[in-house]
Design a protein around this motif. Structure first.
Motif, PDB file in Angstrom:
ATOM      1  N   HIS A   1    -111.453 -13.746 -78.116  1.00 26.03           N
ATOM      2  CA  HIS A   1    -110.586 -14.741 -78.747  1.00 26.03           C
ATOM      3  C   HIS A   1    -109.158 -14.326 -78.455  1.00 26.03           C
ATOM      4  O   HIS A   1    -108.737 -13.225 -78.816  1.00 26.03           O
ATOM      5  CB  HIS A   1    -110.825 -14.789 -80.257  1.00 26.03           C
ATOM      6  CG  HIS A   1    -109.968 -15.795 -80.940  1.00 26.03           C
ATOM      7  ND1 HIS A   1    -108.752 -15.484 -81.490  1.00 26.03           N
ATOM      8  CD2 HIS A   1    -110.153 -17.122 -81.152  1.00 26.03           C
ATOM      9  CE1 HIS A   1    -108.226 -16.561 -82.024  1.00 26.03           C
ATOM     10  NE2 HIS A   1    -109.053 -17.576 -81.829  1.00 26.03           N
ATOM     11  N   GLY A   2    -108.416 -15.210 -77.796  1.00 25.25           N
ATOM     12  CA  GLY A   2    -107.035 -14.880 -77.454  1.00 25.25           C
ATOM     13  C   GLY A   2    -106.981 -13.767 -76.424  1.00 25.25           C
ATOM     14  O   GLY A   2    -107.987 -13.391 -75.826  1.00 25.25           O
ATOM     15  N   PRO A   3    -105.786 -13.240 -76.220  1.00 24.35           N
ATOM     16  CA  PRO A   3    -105.665 -12.124 -75.274  1.00 24.35           C
ATOM     17  C   PRO A   3    -106.257 -10.868 -75.910  1.00 24.35           C
ATOM     18  O   PRO A   3    -105.876 -10.477 -77.002  1.00 24.35           O
ATOM     19  CB  PRO A   3    -104.160 -11.989 -75.069  1.00 24.35           C
ATOM     20  CG  PRO A   3    -103.555 -12.567 -76.299  1.00 24.35           C
ATOM     21  CD  PRO A   3    -104.508 -13.620 -76.794  1.00 24.35           C
ATOM     22  N   SER A   4    -107.211 -10.291 -75.269  1.00 22.82           N
ATOM     23  CA  SER A   4    -107.920  -9.150 -75.847  1.00 22.82           C
ATOM     24  C   SER A   4    -108.013  -8.042 -74.810  1.00 22.82           C
ATOM     25  O   SER A   4    -109.033  -7.872 -74.152  1.00 22.82           O
ATOM     26  CB  SER A   4    -109.308  -9.605 -76.304  1.00 22.82           C
ATOM     27  OG  SER A   4    -109.952  -8.565 -76.981  1.00 22.82           O
ATOM     28  N   ARG A   5    -106.921  -7.301 -74.665  1.00 22.99           N
ATOM     29  CA  ARG A   5    -106.863  -6.274 -73.620  1.00 22.99           C
ATOM     30  C   ARG A   5    -107.934  -5.206 -73.785  1.00 22.99           C
ATOM     31  O   ARG A   5    -108.550  -4.786 -72.813  1.00 22.99           O
ATOM     32  CB  ARG A   5    -105.483  -5.643 -73.582  1.00 22.99           C
ATOM     33  CG  ARG A   5    -104.406  -6.599 -73.134  1.00 22.99           C
ATOM     34  CD  ARG A   5    -103.062  -5.951 -73.119  1.00 22.99           C
ATOM     35  NE  ARG A   5    -102.832  -5.333 -74.434  1.00 22.99           N
ATOM     36  CZ  ARG A   5    -101.669  -5.011 -74.930  1.00 22.99           C
ATOM     37  NH1 ARG A   5    -100.596  -5.219 -74.237  1.00 22.99           N
ATOM     38  NH2 ARG A   5    -101.546  -4.493 -76.125  1.00 22.99           N
ATOM     39  N   GLY A   6    -108.156  -4.745 -75.011  1.00 22.91           N
ATOM     40  CA  GLY A   6    -109.166  -3.713 -75.234  1.00 22.91           C
ATOM     41  C   GLY A   6    -110.560  -4.192 -74.897  1.00 22.91           C
ATOM     42  O   GLY A   6    -111.350  -3.475 -74.281  1.00 22.91           O
ATOM     43  N   SER A   7    -110.865  -5.420 -75.294  1.00 21.74           N
ATOM     44  CA  SER A   7    -112.191  -5.971 -74.985  1.00 21.74           C
ATOM     45  C   SER A   7    -112.356  -6.180 -73.488  1.00 21.74           C
ATOM     46  O   SER A   7    -113.421  -5.889 -72.922  1.00 21.74           O
ATOM     47  CB  SER A   7    -112.408  -7.287 -75.730  1.00 21.74           C
ATOM     48  OG  SER A   7    -112.398  -7.063 -77.118  1.00 21.74           O
ATOM     49  N   LEU A   8    -111.314  -6.684 -72.822  1.00 23.39           N
ATOM     50  CA  LEU A   8    -111.406  -6.859 -71.365  1.00 23.39           C
ATOM     51  C   LEU A   8    -111.520  -5.517 -70.657  1.00 23.39           C
ATOM     52  O   LEU A   8    -112.243  -5.396 -69.659  1.00 23.39           O
ATOM     53  CB  LEU A   8    -110.213  -7.657 -70.841  1.00 23.39           C
ATOM     54  CG  LEU A   8    -110.241  -9.146 -71.178  1.00 23.39           C
ATOM     55  CD1 LEU A   8    -108.948  -9.822 -70.727  1.00 23.39           C
ATOM     56  CD2 LEU A   8    -111.453  -9.831 -70.564  1.00 23.39           C
TER      57      LEU A   8
ATOM     58  N   PHE B   1    -118.825 -14.450 -74.730  1.00 17.48           N
ATOM     59  CA  PHE B   1    -118.602 -15.696 -75.448  1.00 17.48           C
ATOM     60  C   PHE B   1    -117.098 -15.898 -75.535  1.00 17.48           C
ATOM     61  O   PHE B   1    -116.386 -15.062 -76.091  1.00 17.48           O
ATOM     62  CB  PHE B   1    -119.206 -15.636 -76.857  1.00 17.48           C
ATOM     63  CG  PHE B   1    -120.705 -15.669 -76.861  1.00 17.48           C
ATOM     64  CD1 PHE B   1    -121.387 -16.883 -76.866  1.00 17.48           C
ATOM     65  CD2 PHE B   1    -121.440 -14.490 -76.850  1.00 17.48           C
ATOM     66  CE1 PHE B   1    -122.774 -16.909 -76.866  1.00 17.48           C
ATOM     67  CE2 PHE B   1    -122.824 -14.512 -76.856  1.00 17.48           C
ATOM     68  CZ  PHE B   1    -123.502 -15.731 -76.857  1.00 17.48           C
ATOM     69  N   LEU B   2    -116.623 -16.992 -74.948  1.00 14.16           N
ATOM     70  CA  LEU B   2    -115.204 -17.344 -74.996  1.00 14.16           C
ATOM     71  C   LEU B   2    -114.999 -18.198 -76.248  1.00 14.16           C
ATOM     72  O   LEU B   2    -115.498 -19.320 -76.329  1.00 14.16           O
ATOM     73  CB  LEU B   2    -114.802 -18.102 -73.738  1.00 14.16           C
ATOM     74  CG  LEU B   2    -114.988 -17.304 -72.439  1.00 14.16           C
ATOM     75  CD1 LEU B   2    -114.785 -18.193 -71.224  1.00 14.16           C
ATOM     76  CD2 LEU B   2    -114.053 -16.109 -72.408  1.00 14.16           C
ATOM     77  N   CYS B   3    -114.291 -17.639 -77.210  1.00 14.78           N
ATOM     78  CA  CYS B   3    -114.222 -18.215 -78.558  1.00 14.78           C
ATOM     79  C   CYS B   3    -112.857 -18.785 -78.912  1.00 14.78           C
ATOM     80  O   CYS B   3    -112.453 -18.783 -80.078  1.00 14.78           O
ATOM     81  CB  CYS B   3    -114.644 -17.149 -79.573  1.00 14.78           C
ATOM     82  SG  CYS B   3    -116.327 -16.540 -79.319  1.00 14.78           S
ATOM     83  N   GLY B   4    -112.133 -19.258 -77.924  1.00 16.23           N
ATOM     84  CA  GLY B   4    -110.879 -19.934 -78.204  1.00 16.23           C
ATOM     85  C   GLY B   4    -109.672 -19.023 -78.221  1.00 16.23           C
ATOM     86  O   GLY B   4    -109.728 -17.873 -77.792  1.00 16.23           O
ATOM     87  N   GLY B   5    -108.578 -19.573 -78.697  1.00 17.44           N
ATOM     88  CA  GLY B   5    -107.338 -18.819 -78.731  1.00 17.44           C
ATOM     89  C   GLY B   5    -106.785 -18.523 -77.355  1.00 17.44           C
ATOM     90  O   GLY B   5    -105.995 -17.602 -77.191  1.00 17.44           O
TER      91      GLY B   5
ATOM     92  N   ASN C   1    -119.143 -20.808 -73.604  1.00 19.32           N
ATOM     93  CA  ASN C   1    -118.068 -21.290 -74.446  1.00 19.32           C
ATOM     94  C   ASN C   1    -118.529 -21.157 -75.890  1.00 19.32           C
ATOM     95  O   ASN C   1    -119.349 -21.943 -76.353  1.00 19.32           O
ATOM     96  CB  ASN C   1    -117.719 -22.736 -74.105  1.00 19.32           C
ATOM     97  CG  ASN C   1    -116.573 -23.266 -74.921  1.00 19.32           C
ATOM     98  OD1 ASN C   1    -116.195 -22.680 -75.943  1.00 19.32           O
ATOM     99  ND2 ASN C   1    -116.024 -24.375 -74.491  1.00 19.32           N
ATOM    100  N   GLY C   2    -118.037 -20.143 -76.588  1.00 18.70           N
ATOM    101  CA  GLY C   2    -118.456 -19.891 -77.962  1.00 18.70           C
ATOM    102  C   GLY C   2    -118.075 -20.986 -78.930  1.00 18.70           C
ATOM    103  O   GLY C   2    -118.630 -21.078 -80.010  1.00 18.70           O
ATOM    104  N   GLU C   3    -117.119 -21.831 -78.550  1.00 14.00           N
ATOM    105  CA  GLU C   3    -116.689 -22.922 -79.433  1.00 14.00           C
ATOM    106  C   GLU C   3    -117.758 -24.011 -79.571  1.00 14.00           C
ATOM    107  O   GLU C   3    -117.764 -24.726 -80.557  1.00 14.00           O
ATOM    108  CB  GLU C   3    -115.398 -23.557 -78.906  1.00 14.00           C
ATOM    109  CG  GLU C   3    -114.188 -22.665 -78.979  1.00 14.00           C
ATOM    110  CD  GLU C   3    -113.560 -22.582 -80.371  1.00 14.00           C
ATOM    111  OE1 GLU C   3    -114.081 -23.190 -81.317  1.00 14.00           O
ATOM    112  OE2 GLU C   3    -112.547 -21.901 -80.494  1.00 14.00           O
ATOM    113  N   VAL C   4    -118.630 -24.150 -78.584  1.00 13.54           N
ATOM    114  CA  VAL C   4    -119.593 -25.243 -78.631  1.00 13.54           C
ATOM    115  C   VAL C   4    -121.023 -24.784 -78.906  1.00 13.54           C
ATOM    116  O   VAL C   4    -121.907 -25.586 -79.000  1.00 13.54           O
ATOM    117  CB  VAL C   4    -119.570 -26.082 -77.315  1.00 13.54           C
ATOM    118  CG1 VAL C   4    -118.233 -26.743 -77.123  1.00 13.54           C
ATOM    119  CG2 VAL C   4    -119.939 -25.236 -76.112  1.00 13.54           C
TER     120      VAL C   4
END
Length: 174
Positions: free
Chosen positions: A127-134, A150-154, A170-173
């Protein structure tokens, strides 16, 4: 030896995604996997809550960057205490709770590498920019560990170097 699924993700993951994280945790537990996480806010704490609510703490391990429970975010500490009391394992790191950024960041990245090393699969909730997760996703890909994202927006997205090397939803759907 038990196989683990590393459940990671953005600290900013909105609470509306907790059921999705819980469903993923339940799915992998039902297939005999243990759950590994990092004990942070967001996706990590949702995974920890799923382990607690399902009575499966003994099937989980939290990889900590910190040398004690006081390093965890204050809102996560009670869940970590319940997790340990219910048979969950914590692999403690070396960073003192009051560490400077120059000490904490390497400890957090080291924690992420250990989590990947213990995992047969990594599931990331971005969700959003997530440097640690990436960073963790890149490390898993470089080690040949399959990654589900899962891409959850932001504004979350997979950079081009990872897009073809991960399975993304796409985690949003969902």
């Amino acid at each position: 030896m038990r196989r683990f699924v590393g459940v990671i993700g953005s600290r900013s993951l909105p609470p509306r995604f907790a059921p999705l994280v819980s469903s993923v945790v339940s799915l992998f537990l039902s297939r005999g996997f243990g759950i590994a996480s990092g004990g942070a806010l967001g996706a990590d704490s949702f995974a920890l809550s799923a382990l607690l609510s399902s009575g499966s703490s003994s099937s989980g391990v939290v990889f900590s960057a910190w040398s004690s429970a006081s390093g965890f975010p204050s809102s996560v500490r009670p869940a970590v205490s319940r997790f340990v009391a219910a048979g969950g394992q914590v692999v403690w790191g070396s960073a003192p709770a009051s560490s400077s950024r120059s000490v904490a960041v390497p400890a957090l990245l080291g924690r992420n590498r250990l989590l990947v090393s213990a995992s047969s699969v990594v599931v990331a909730f971005l969700h959003g920019p997530s440097r640690g997760s990436l960073y963790t996703v890149r490390h898993a890909v470089s080690r040949g560990v399959p990654v589900i994202v899962f891409l959850c927006g932001g504004g979350a997205c997979l950079p081009p170097d990872l897009a073809s090397r991960c399975v993304a939803f796409n985690g949003e759907v969902i």
